[in-house]
Structures are given as structure tokens and as C-alpha cells.
Design a protein around this motif. Sequence first.
Motif, PDB file in Angstrom:
ATOM      1  N   THR A   3       0.807  -1.219   0.000  1.00 24.49           N
ATOM      2  CA  THR A   3       0.000   0.000   0.000  1.00 24.49           C
ATOM      3  C   THR A   3       0.837   1.265   0.000  1.00 24.49           C
ATOM      4  N   ASN A   4       2.139   1.180   0.337  1.00 25.26           N
ATOM      5  CA  ASN A   4       2.951   2.394   0.334  1.00 25.26           C
ATOM      6  C   ASN A   4       3.243   2.879  -1.082  1.00 25.26           C
ATOM      7  N   LEU A   5       2.830   2.097  -2.084  1.00 29.43           N
ATOM      8  CA  LEU A   5       2.984   2.538  -3.463  1.00 29.43           C
ATOM      9  C   LEU A   5       1.839   3.456  -3.882  1.00 29.43           C
ATOM     10  N   ARG A   6       0.797   3.491  -3.067  1.00 35.19           N
ATOM     11  CA  ARG A   6      -0.365   4.346  -3.338  1.00 35.19           C
ATOM     12  C   ARG A   6      -0.681   5.162  -2.091  1.00 35.19           C
ATOM     13  N   LEU A   7      -1.352   6.277  -2.295  1.00 35.15           N
ATOM     14  CA  LEU A   7      -1.814   7.096  -1.175  1.00 35.15           C
ATOM     15  C   LEU A   7      -3.329   7.195  -1.288  1.00 35.15           C
ATOM     16  N   THR A   8      -4.017   6.468  -0.438  1.00 31.41           N
ATOM     17  CA  THR A   8      -5.482   6.441  -0.507  1.00 31.41           C
ATOM     18  C   THR A   8      -6.052   7.747   0.051  1.00 31.41           C
ATOM     19  N   PRO A   9      -7.319   8.026  -0.243  1.00 28.06           N
ATOM     20  CA  PRO A   9      -7.945   9.242   0.288  1.00 28.06           C
ATOM     21  C   PRO A   9      -7.968   9.291   1.813  1.00 28.06           C
ATOM     22  N   ASN A  10      -7.882   8.149   2.470  1.00 33.10           N
ATOM     23  CA  ASN A  10      -7.883   8.113   3.935  1.00 33.10           C
ATOM     24  C   ASN A  10      -6.500   8.310   4.540  1.00 33.10           C
ATOM     25  N   ASP A  11      -5.450   8.197   3.730  1.00 34.49           N
ATOM     26  CA  ASP A  11      -4.086   8.392   4.223  1.00 34.49           C
ATOM     27  C   ASP A  11      -3.804   9.879   4.442  1.00 34.49           C
ATOM     28  N   ALA A  12      -2.909  10.144   5.367  1.00 35.01           N
ATOM     29  CA  ALA A  12      -2.529  11.533   5.651  1.00 35.01           C
ATOM     30  C   ALA A  12      -1.889  12.169   4.420  1.00 35.01           C
ATOM     31  N   PHE A  13      -2.162  13.452   4.254  1.00 36.24           N
ATOM     32  CA  PHE A  13      -1.626  14.222   3.134  1.00 36.24           C
ATOM     33  C   PHE A  13      -1.094  15.534   3.696  1.00 36.24           C
ATOM     34  N   PRO A  14       0.115  15.939   3.299  1.00 36.22           N
ATOM     35  CA  PRO A  14       0.696  17.166   3.857  1.00 36.22           C
ATOM     36  C   PRO A  14      -0.132  18.410   3.520  1.00 36.22           C
ATOM     37  N   GLU A  15      -0.207  19.310   4.479  1.00 39.24           N
ATOM     38  CA  GLU A  15      -0.949  20.552   4.267  1.00 39.24           C
ATOM     39  C   GLU A  15      -0.157  21.555   3.441  1.00 39.24           C
ATOM     40  N   ASN A  16       1.148  21.595   3.632  1.00 40.97           N
ATOM     41  CA  ASN A  16       1.996  22.568   2.942  1.00 40.97           C
ATOM     42  C   ASN A  16       2.969  21.856   2.021  1.00 40.97           C
ATOM     43  N   PHE A  52      -8.354  16.001  -6.031  1.00 39.86           N
ATOM     44  CA  PHE A  52      -7.912  17.255  -5.430  1.00 39.86           C
ATOM     45  C   PHE A  52      -6.434  17.192  -5.100  1.00 39.86           C
ATOM     46  N   ARG A  53      -5.976  16.100  -4.531  1.00 39.24           N
ATOM     47  CA  ARG A  53      -4.563  15.954  -4.183  1.00 39.24           C
ATOM     48  C   ARG A  53      -3.691  15.996  -5.440  1.00 39.24           C
ATOM     49  N   HIS A  54      -4.155  15.343  -6.483  1.00 37.21           N
ATOM     50  CA  HIS A  54      -3.419  15.353  -7.751  1.00 37.21           C
ATOM     51  C   HIS A  54      -3.296  16.784  -8.280  1.00 37.21           C
ATOM     52  N   TYR A  55      -4.375  17.519  -8.242  1.00 39.40           N
ATOM     53  CA  TYR A  55      -4.381  18.914  -8.667  1.00 39.40           C
ATOM     54  C   TYR A  55      -3.414  19.749  -7.817  1.00 39.40           C
ATOM     55  N   GLU A  56      -3.448  19.570  -6.515  1.00 39.49           N
ATOM     56  CA  GLU A  56      -2.570  20.328  -5.615  1.00 39.49           C
ATOM     57  C   GLU A  56      -1.090  20.068  -5.917  1.00 39.49           C
ATOM     58  N   ILE A  57      -0.756  18.817  -6.157  1.00 36.18           N
ATOM     59  CA  ILE A  57       0.630  18.474  -6.473  1.00 36.18           C
ATOM     60  C   ILE A  57       1.031  19.080  -7.812  1.00 36.18           C
ATOM     61  N   ASP A  58       0.151  18.993  -8.804  1.00 35.71           N
ATOM     62  CA  ASP A  58       0.457  19.595 -10.104  1.00 35.71           C
ATOM     63  C   ASP A  58       0.684  21.097  -9.976  1.00 35.71           C
ATOM     64  N   GLU A  59      -0.134  21.754  -9.187  1.00 35.46           N
ATOM     65  CA  GLU A  59       0.025  23.197  -8.979  1.00 35.46           C
ATOM     66  C   GLU A  59       1.364  23.512  -8.312  1.00 35.46           C
ATOM     67  N   GLU A  60       1.770  22.688  -7.373  1.00 35.11           N
ATOM     68  CA  GLU A  60       3.054  22.889  -6.701  1.00 35.11           C
ATOM     69  C   GLU A  60       4.209  22.725  -7.689  1.00 35.11           C
ATOM     70  N   PHE A  61       4.109  21.740  -8.564  1.00 34.23           N
ATOM     71  CA  PHE A  61       5.145  21.568  -9.585  1.00 34.23           C
ATOM     72  C   PHE A  61       5.219  22.790 -10.497  1.00 34.23           C
ATOM     73  N   VAL A  62       4.074  23.319 -10.892  1.00 36.94           N
ATOM     74  CA  VAL A  62       4.038  24.507 -11.754  1.00 36.94           C
ATOM     75  C   VAL A  62       4.693  25.695 -11.046  1.00 36.94           C
ATOM     76  N   GLU A  63       4.368  25.884  -9.779  1.00 34.37           N
ATOM     77  CA  GLU A  63       4.958  26.986  -9.013  1.00 34.37           C
ATOM     78  C   GLU A  63       6.476  26.831  -8.915  1.00 34.37           C
ATOM     79  N   ARG A  64       6.941  25.624  -8.660  1.00 33.42           N
ATOM     80  CA  ARG A  64       8.386  25.397  -8.541  1.00 33.42           C
ATOM     81  C   ARG A  64       9.097  25.616  -9.869  1.00 33.42           C
ATOM     82  N   GLU A  65       8.481  25.155 -10.945  1.00 31.74           N
ATOM     83  CA  GLU A  65       9.083  25.352 -12.256  1.00 31.74           C
ATOM     84  C   GLU A  65       9.109  26.824 -12.630  1.00 31.74           C
TER      85      GLU A  65
END
Length: 78
Positions: A3-16, A52-65
Motif C-alpha cells: 500500500t505504500n505505493l499508493r496514497l489512498t484518500p484516507n491516508d494523511a496528506f501534507p498541508e503545505n 484534489f490531491r493530484h491537482y494540488e501536487i500539479d500546482e506545486e510543480f508549476v509553481e516550482r518550475e
Amino acid sequence: MPTNLRLTPNDAFPENLDKIADKKLQILDSQIQRQLDREYVVVGEPNPETEFRHYEIDEEFVERESAESAESAAPTNA
């Protein structure tokens, strides 16, 4: 499959996401992408939290780039 290969909706997700190192963010992105793939195959559609998590990560990548591009385009005082 471990399961560590996936992050389910119930798993903790970083706020920042901006506080996470690039390599760890890439791993998180991979876990979310694997979860999205699983949800499409098993359920037929993604869980809104996973989307939503996928979108948040994509946005973070865009900001970093964007920040990286701005830094490399900035004139140097040599």
C-alpha cells in the motif's frame, strides 16, 4: 501490492506542499497517480479527494518550475 505505493484518500496528506523536498514531492505524486489509476480501474472514476490531491501536487510543480525559470532568467551581478 504494497500500500505504500499508493496514497489512498484516507491516508494523511501534507498541508503545505511547498515545504516538501522535490524528491519527496515526486514520490508523493507517484503515489497519487497510482491511486488515481487504481480508482479508475476498480471503481470506474476517481475519488474527489484523490483528484484534489493530484491537482494540488500539479500546482506545486508549476509553481516550482516557474520560480526556477525566474531564477535562471534573472540577471547576475558578475
